[in-house]
Design an enzyme around this catalytic site. Sequence first.
Site, PDB file in Angstrom:
ATOM      1  N   SER A  79       0.795  -1.235   0.000  1.00  0.00           N
ATOM      2  CA  SER A  79       0.000   0.000   0.000  1.00  0.00           C
ATOM      3  C   SER A  79       0.822   1.278   0.000  1.00  0.00           C
ATOM      4  CB  SER A  79      -0.954   0.017   1.196  1.00  0.00           C
ATOM      5  OG  SER A  79      -2.049  -0.842   0.950  1.00  0.00           O
ATOM      6  N   LYS A  84       0.019   3.749  -2.659  1.00  0.00           N
ATOM      7  CA  LYS A  84      -1.048   4.762  -2.603  1.00  0.00           C
ATOM      8  C   LYS A  84      -0.516   6.189  -2.546  1.00  0.00           C
ATOM      9  CE  LYS A  84      -4.324   1.425  -0.860  1.00  0.00           C
ATOM     10  NZ  LYS A  84      -4.585   0.540   0.263  1.00  0.00           N
ATOM     11  N   SER A 122      -6.129   3.396   4.319  1.00  0.00           N
ATOM     12  CA  SER A 122      -5.586   2.544   3.251  1.00  0.00           C
ATOM     13  C   SER A 122      -6.629   1.612   2.647  1.00  0.00           C
ATOM     14  CB  SER A 122      -4.404   1.721   3.800  1.00  0.00           C
ATOM     15  OG  SER A 122      -3.616   1.224   2.755  1.00  0.00           O
TER      16      SER A 122
END
Length: 386
Positions: A60, A63, A115
């Site tokens: 993640s 992101k 997230s």
Amino acid sequence: MADRIKKCLGIFLCAMLFGTTACAKGEPQELYALSAVLMDADTGRILYEKNGSEQRPMASTTKIMTLLVTLENADLEGTVEVSDYAASMPDVQLNIRKGEKYRLRDLCYSLMLESHNDTAVAIAEHVGGSVEGFASMMNQKARDLGCTHTYFITPNGLDASDDKGIHSTTAEDLARIMRCCMKNEDFLTITREPSWTFSDLDETRSFTVNNKNAFLNMMEGALTGKTGFTNGAGYCYVGALERGEKRLIAVVLACGWPNHKTWKWADTMKLMNYGLDDFHMQTIGEDAIDLGTIQVSDGQTASVEAAADVKSRRMLLQDGDTFRMDIKKPETLTAPVEAGEIVGTVLYYMNDEIIDLFPVYAQNSSPSINFAWCFEQVVKRWITVL
């Protein structure tokens, strides 16, 4: 011609600068991460690396690029309609539903504070038209930033592969992406928010998302960051810190698997403390330099003035780092020489590696000798004799 040469010099500098690493002195020992980097955010200089150019899944931490591309290409007040595909994403989820509509700004907080994977896909489809279209935008941005070993497939960082490779980056490339993110005030505002409350546009459901980036409260000056975990990537983190004149970026990839969730924090603090304790700010270079003249062969003038728009810079150095400046310009040029033409280079070196360069250019022109010019000179001398 001169513009093309300047562009080439700029590309060359980026390649050299991004590859420049500080000398080892008191480097972090026994890091858990399989790949790690500490970068000076102001210059892009790598202060420490451990397998920094090895390509790995990044979970993640992806992101940060998802948000950056969104901020640069979309109106945060726009309306996002959730697709069936977005709603089907695995944990971690906001649990948005097909057909619901949300303000893009609100989904950005969901994306970064907790997230959420479903939110990432909804954003990607809204901004890029499809996940594939958005991934193309992410990859183009990565190339623009000089990230040559990064490949995005998903906007949420879930493990993925296709015929071009796996969803992956390097610690060095991820630091470069974060360096760009730090320059975006909206990015900093969103990622630093402690919590955010919002509802869908029909106001049938409301949500509160809380910032899960524990590092923001671990070190004085912690600025922004993003965690990540997948089975393929392990625990990952990219974060930035600002203290005094120092602005640092730390990246750890493959920093343990369950049950070692805290290892990424231990490694990040080691890296940041290394930057804070072992480096100091120092001014290098010059703000002006006299380059004199360059002789011109077969020119209407015997010489041209040489100049370079050099400048000093502040950068993080260690004791023992050595700086030198090298001026490369020819003794003689052959006409014609045009004003502004690139004729040499001023190079800044740190520990014998290039960290900056400035084109040397001719300040005035010297056309080639031709018949008309020769005839004019003869006439002038004849008039003088008379």
